[in-house]
Write an enzyme that holds these catalytic residues in place. Sequence first.
Site, PDB file in Angstrom:
ATOM      1  N   ASP A 179       0.847  -1.203   0.000  1.00  0.00           N
ATOM      2  CA  ASP A 179       0.000   0.000   0.000  1.00  0.00           C
ATOM      3  C   ASP A 179       0.881   1.252   0.000  1.00  0.00           C
ATOM      4  O   ASP A 179       2.106   1.154   0.084  1.00  0.00           O
ATOM      5  CB  ASP A 179      -0.945  -0.009   1.225  1.00  0.00           C
ATOM      6  CG  ASP A 179      -0.192  -0.064   2.554  1.00  0.00           C
ATOM      7  OD1 ASP A 179       0.839  -0.723   2.621  1.00  0.00           O
ATOM      8  OD2 ASP A 179      -0.642   0.572   3.534  1.00  0.00           O
ATOM      9  N   HIS A 230       1.730  -8.776  -4.010  1.00  0.00           N
ATOM     10  CA  HIS A 230       0.738  -7.752  -3.664  1.00  0.00           C
ATOM     11  C   HIS A 230       1.511  -6.470  -3.368  1.00  0.00           C
ATOM     12  O   HIS A 230       1.913  -6.194  -2.227  1.00  0.00           O
ATOM     13  CB  HIS A 230      -0.070  -8.215  -2.446  1.00  0.00           C
ATOM     14  CG  HIS A 230      -1.236  -7.329  -2.146  1.00  0.00           C
ATOM     15  ND1 HIS A 230      -2.482  -7.536  -2.688  1.00  0.00           N
ATOM     16  CD2 HIS A 230      -1.347  -6.217  -1.384  1.00  0.00           C
ATOM     17  CE1 HIS A 230      -3.311  -6.595  -2.262  1.00  0.00           C
ATOM     18  NE2 HIS A 230      -2.636  -5.781  -1.467  1.00  0.00           N
ATOM     19  N   ASP A 290       0.805 -17.380  -4.916  1.00  0.00           N
ATOM     20  CA  ASP A 290       1.474 -16.317  -5.682  1.00  0.00           C
ATOM     21  C   ASP A 290       0.456 -15.599  -6.570  1.00  0.00           C
ATOM     22  O   ASP A 290       0.499 -15.702  -7.786  1.00  0.00           O
ATOM     23  CB  ASP A 290       2.612 -16.917  -6.514  1.00  0.00           C
ATOM     24  CG  ASP A 290       3.358 -15.835  -7.294  1.00  0.00           C
ATOM     25  OD1 ASP A 290       3.318 -14.656  -6.869  1.00  0.00           O
ATOM     26  OD2 ASP A 290       3.967 -16.159  -8.335  1.00  0.00           O
ATOM     27  N   GLU A 326       2.183 -10.210   0.065  1.00  0.00           N
ATOM     28  CA  GLU A 326       2.458  -8.769   0.077  1.00  0.00           C
ATOM     29  C   GLU A 326       3.933  -8.534   0.422  1.00  0.00           C
ATOM     30  O   GLU A 326       4.560  -9.314   1.127  1.00  0.00           O
ATOM     31  CB  GLU A 326       1.567  -8.061   1.119  1.00  0.00           C
ATOM     32  CG  GLU A 326       1.766  -6.549   1.097  1.00  0.00           C
ATOM     33  CD  GLU A 326       0.635  -5.762   1.757  1.00  0.00           C
ATOM     34  OE1 GLU A 326      -0.302  -6.374   2.304  1.00  0.00           O
ATOM     35  OE2 GLU A 326       0.694  -4.519   1.714  1.00  0.00           O
TER      36      GLU A 326
HETATM   37  O1  9MR Z   1       2.284  -7.178   9.118  1.00  0.00           O
HETATM   38  C1  9MR Z   1       0.987  -6.921   9.635  1.00  0.00           C
HETATM   39  C2  9MR Z   1       0.438  -8.195  10.223  1.00  0.00           C
HETATM   40  O2  9MR Z   1       1.226  -8.622  11.336  1.00  0.00           O
HETATM   41  C3  9MR Z   1      -1.013  -8.002  10.648  1.00  0.00           C
HETATM   42  O3  9MR Z   1      -1.549  -9.249  11.059  1.00  0.00           O
HETATM   43  C4  9MR Z   1      -1.806  -7.452   9.456  1.00  0.00           C
HETATM   44  C5  9MR Z   1      -3.277  -7.210   9.778  1.00  0.00           C
HETATM   45  O4  9MR Z   1      -3.413  -6.204  10.729  1.00  0.00           O
HETATM   46  O5  9MR Z   1      -1.233  -6.236   9.004  1.00  0.00           O
HETATM   47  C6  9MR Z   1       0.081  -6.379   8.540  1.00  0.00           C
HETATM   48  O6  9MR Z   1       0.578  -5.117   8.178  1.00  0.00           O
HETATM   49  C7  9MR Z   1       0.038  -4.494   7.037  1.00  0.00           C
HETATM   50  C8  9MR Z   1      -0.312  -3.063   7.440  1.00  0.00           C
HETATM   51  O7  9MR Z   1      -1.372  -3.061   8.346  1.00  0.00           O
HETATM   52  C9  9MR Z   1      -0.622  -2.182   6.233  1.00  0.00           C
HETATM   53  N1  9MR Z   1       0.404  -2.243   5.236  1.00  0.00           N
HETATM   54  C10 9MR Z   1       0.640  -3.621   4.784  1.00  0.00           C
HETATM   55  C11 9MR Z   1       1.115  -4.444   5.945  1.00  0.00           C
HETATM   56  C12 9MR Z   1       1.570  -5.829   5.488  1.00  0.00           C
HETATM   57  O8  9MR Z   1       0.521  -6.635   5.088  1.00  0.00           O
END
Ligand code: 9MR
Length: 573
Positions: free
Chosen positions: A177, A491, A535, A544
């Site tokens: 993101d 992602h 994937d 991601e």
């Molecule tokens: O890395 C984060 C993971 O530990 C959490 O379970 C998840 C859901 O809250 O969020 C992941 O972090 C994301 C962040 O909130 C927004 N940017 C992308 C991150 C990686 O997926």
Amino acid sequence: MKLGSISTIFSLCIAISVQAQHIRINQVGYFPRAQKIAIVEGAKNQSQFEICANKNVVYRGELSQQQAWDLSGETLQIADFSDFTQCGSYTIRVKGVEQSYPFTIAETVFYNVDNALAKAFYLNRAGIEIVPEYAGKYTRKAGHPDTAVIILPSAAGPQRKAGEVISTPKGWYDAGDYNKYVVNSGISTATLLLAYENYSAYFDTLTWNIPESANEQADLLDEIVWNLDWVLSMQDPADGGVYNKCTEAAFSGVVMPHEASNSPRYVVAKGTSAALNFAALTAFAARIFKEKNPEYAAQCLSAAQKAWQWAVQNPHVEYYNAKADGDFPNIRTGWYSDKDFSDEFLWAASELFIATHDTIYVPYINLNREFTIPWWQSVEAMALFSLYNHRAEIAQAIDTARVKEQLLFTANNLLVLQEQNPYRTPITDFPWGSNGVMANKGLWLLYGYGITHNVAYFNAALSCFDYLLGRNATGYSFVAGYGSKYSKNLHHRPSGADGIAGSIPGFVAGGPNGNSVKRDCGNHYSTYAAKAYYDGWCSFTTNEIAINWQAPAVYVAHALVAEYEKQKKIKKN
Ligand code: 9MR
């Protein structure tokens, strides 16, 4: 068993249907004089493996006993060819299974992948045009200048009112993101600082062609500064509090950064975790830049102290995404929320104590707690790494024997796990971002190696890297562009929107996620946790990219080379 010279034609290696899925290797390759392991899945009644160069068998070895793994549902055998040291290009063959993907044995085998892993940070910079000179075809326009970011009511302060704008430019996009989060920046940037602190002589010799490459400073530090500058701008100068994130209201579509930049950007809520991550990171930076850039170091330290004071006065402020409020929107991007701040206090206190030697921080440095593998929510081990590095100067106030004991306790547990695991990698569970956990285990094992000089720790860390590059139950190399079968549909918005097939090379996928079954991509996941990876673009839970798995991957990838180079020198003398 090496078969005479490399040219020995013992028997012919004729590639049978090359699916190569069942022999799991580090698809990039191996150092000549280090451990080399491949894992063979589902070989029935086979006890031997062969290494082939062109069509010749150049090495024959014994497969280990079969071992079942309930997390992958597989029956596995180990092919250990560590004593085969000849540089070259090879495949592995097991009769009745198939031939592996090709791999290389070379002193410089990780040079390109290591460069790409580090370069990914440049390619994920916010607020700057990514130009062909440094990015080749992955050029893109600048996105998100973040020079007019709106203060939400939750972020307002004594001198900054809701609705006013501030400038908070630069930084790296957090992940797939386009938002920038202080909490995740803390651990990620500090991991890169730690890499520099431990291997500065090595990093001072490296360049990966970024805009600052021509200056005097190591590229790694230049890259770190790009994000640190942003982090510093996330502090309210009036009270020292730190905003949690600079964000759009909701995740943008799959568009390039400049196409997403018209959405308003906001800073949201000050919080205890953001303040302490900020304090730990900036105090750490202060010591790294003390000699190189005293003015910057002083700015970092003063910011760290202010953030610390805010956190001491506001020790329980959890983060919540702001709800719609008048004209201000509902915020729906990532949380990085936490309830337990004891680990953040411990880490920030440790970095501040190392920076200042002020004993006010000592009561927060509790070394008799559990130290988990670091991740964004549990950062206590980051304190151990720094305290160990500075053990000589702090021994009067800190029980440095206990620091070492805690480091070795976990390093030893990881060694045992690795020994017991059929893939010979220290893994037992698969949370979101499991590749980051694996990389951090590698980092920790390298501390074990640094403390003991026992090569078993080095080998175990190397296994963590092998895992990321293909020696795992999915058979994927999780580094885009490296290996034969690598993650192609990450992602990652720029990768998804740039119109170029595949993903931008060097980015690391999150990895198998045992909780992701049927969550984001329908039935695409295996019910086995070790294989629960897909994937596909839809798989934000497994595919991601994120700076907090990229950073420890950079650490391990480069530290392994630096340590290997040192071993070579020792062997030569
Ligand atoms: O890395 C984060 C993971 O530990 C959490 O379970 C998840 C859901 O809250 O969020 C992941 O972090 C994301 C962040 O909130 C927004 N940017 C992308 C991150 C990686 O997926």
